[in-house]
Design a protein around this motif. Structure first.
Motif, short mmCIF file in Angstrom:
data_model
loop_
_atom_site.label_atom_id
_atom_site.label_comp_id
_atom_site.label_asym_id
_atom_site.label_seq_id
_atom_site.Cartn_x
_atom_site.Cartn_y
_atom_site.Cartn_z
N ARG A 13 12.68 -2.69 6.21
CA ARG A 13 13.28 -3.60 5.23
C ARG A 13 12.78 -3.22 3.85
NH1 ARG A 13 11.36 -9.04 6.31
NH2 ARG A 13 12.87 -9.62 4.75
N TYR A 14 13.71 -3.11 2.91
CA TYR A 14 13.37 -2.78 1.53
C TYR A 14 13.97 -3.82 0.59
CZ TYR A 14 11.91 1.78 3.15
OH TYR A 14 11.26 2.79 3.80
N LEU A 15 13.25 -4.13 -0.43
CA LEU A 15 13.74 -4.93 -1.53
C LEU A 15 14.12 -3.93 -2.62
CD1 LEU A 15 12.34 -8.14 -2.87
CD2 LEU A 15 12.46 -6.20 -4.40
N LEU B 150 0.79 -1.23 0.00
CA LEU B 150 0.00 0.00 0.00
C LEU B 150 0.82 1.29 0.00
CD1 LEU B 150 -2.97 -1.00 2.27
CD2 LEU B 150 -2.79 -1.03 -0.20
N SER B 151 2.05 1.26 0.48
CA SER B 151 2.83 2.50 0.52
C SER B 151 4.29 2.19 0.77
CB SER B 151 2.30 3.43 1.61
OG SER B 151 2.50 2.85 2.88
N TYR C 97 13.01 0.94 -4.62
CA TYR C 97 12.98 0.40 -3.27
C TYR C 97 11.52 0.12 -2.90
CZ TYR C 97 17.80 1.92 -2.40
OH TYR C 97 19.16 2.09 -2.44
N LEU C 98 11.22 -1.12 -2.51
CA LEU C 98 9.87 -1.53 -2.14
C LEU C 98 9.89 -2.06 -0.71
CD1 LEU C 98 9.20 -3.41 -5.45
CD2 LEU C 98 8.08 -1.30 -4.75
N SER C 99 9.00 -1.57 0.12
CA SER C 99 8.97 -1.97 1.52
C SER C 99 8.61 -3.44 1.66
CB SER C 99 7.95 -1.13 2.29
OG SER C 99 7.84 -1.60 3.61
N MET C 100 9.40 -4.13 2.50
CA MET C 100 9.14 -5.53 2.83
C MET C 100 8.50 -5.65 4.21
SD MET C 100 12.62 -7.26 1.38
CE MET C 100 12.11 -8.92 1.80
#
Length: 101
Positions: free
Chosen positions: A84-86, A56-57, A67-70
């Motif tokens: 954590r980011y992927l 969602l964000s 960067y996508l939040s894990m």
């Protein structure tokens, strides 16, 4: 280059008995990223694993890539003490996990 995030379809029975429709308000189980060139032609597409990404964000583009939040509470490795980011790049796919305390 453009990143387009999307929610792929799924069947509820794929998720297991622990989840219900209200859980989908917090985070969708799957997220995909479509990479487009400057003419909006599709360069590539990737769908992440179930609950790998918080959908969602909390995403941004940095020097290394997207960067996508894990930090997804449905992920078995979730830790509320850590960001954590992927990191995703079109050329290499998923290149790294970044951790910030």
């Amino acid at each position: 280059m453009f990143y387009r995030l999307f929610f792929p379809g799924f069947e509820m029975d794929q998720l297991g008995e622990d989840l219900n429709y209200r859980d989908l308000i917090i985070s969708r189980p799957y997220l995909g990223v479509m990479v487009l060139d400057s003419d909006l032609n599709i360069i590539g597409e990737h769908v992440f694993d179930k609950f790998q990404i918080y959908t969602l964000s909390n995403r941004f583009v940095g020097k290394k890539g997207l960067y996508l939040s894990m930090n997804n509470i449905f992920d078995p490795d979730y830790d509320e003490e850590m960001f954590r980011y992927l990191i995703f790049t079109p050329e290499l796919g998923v290149i790294d996990d970044a951790f910030y305390e």
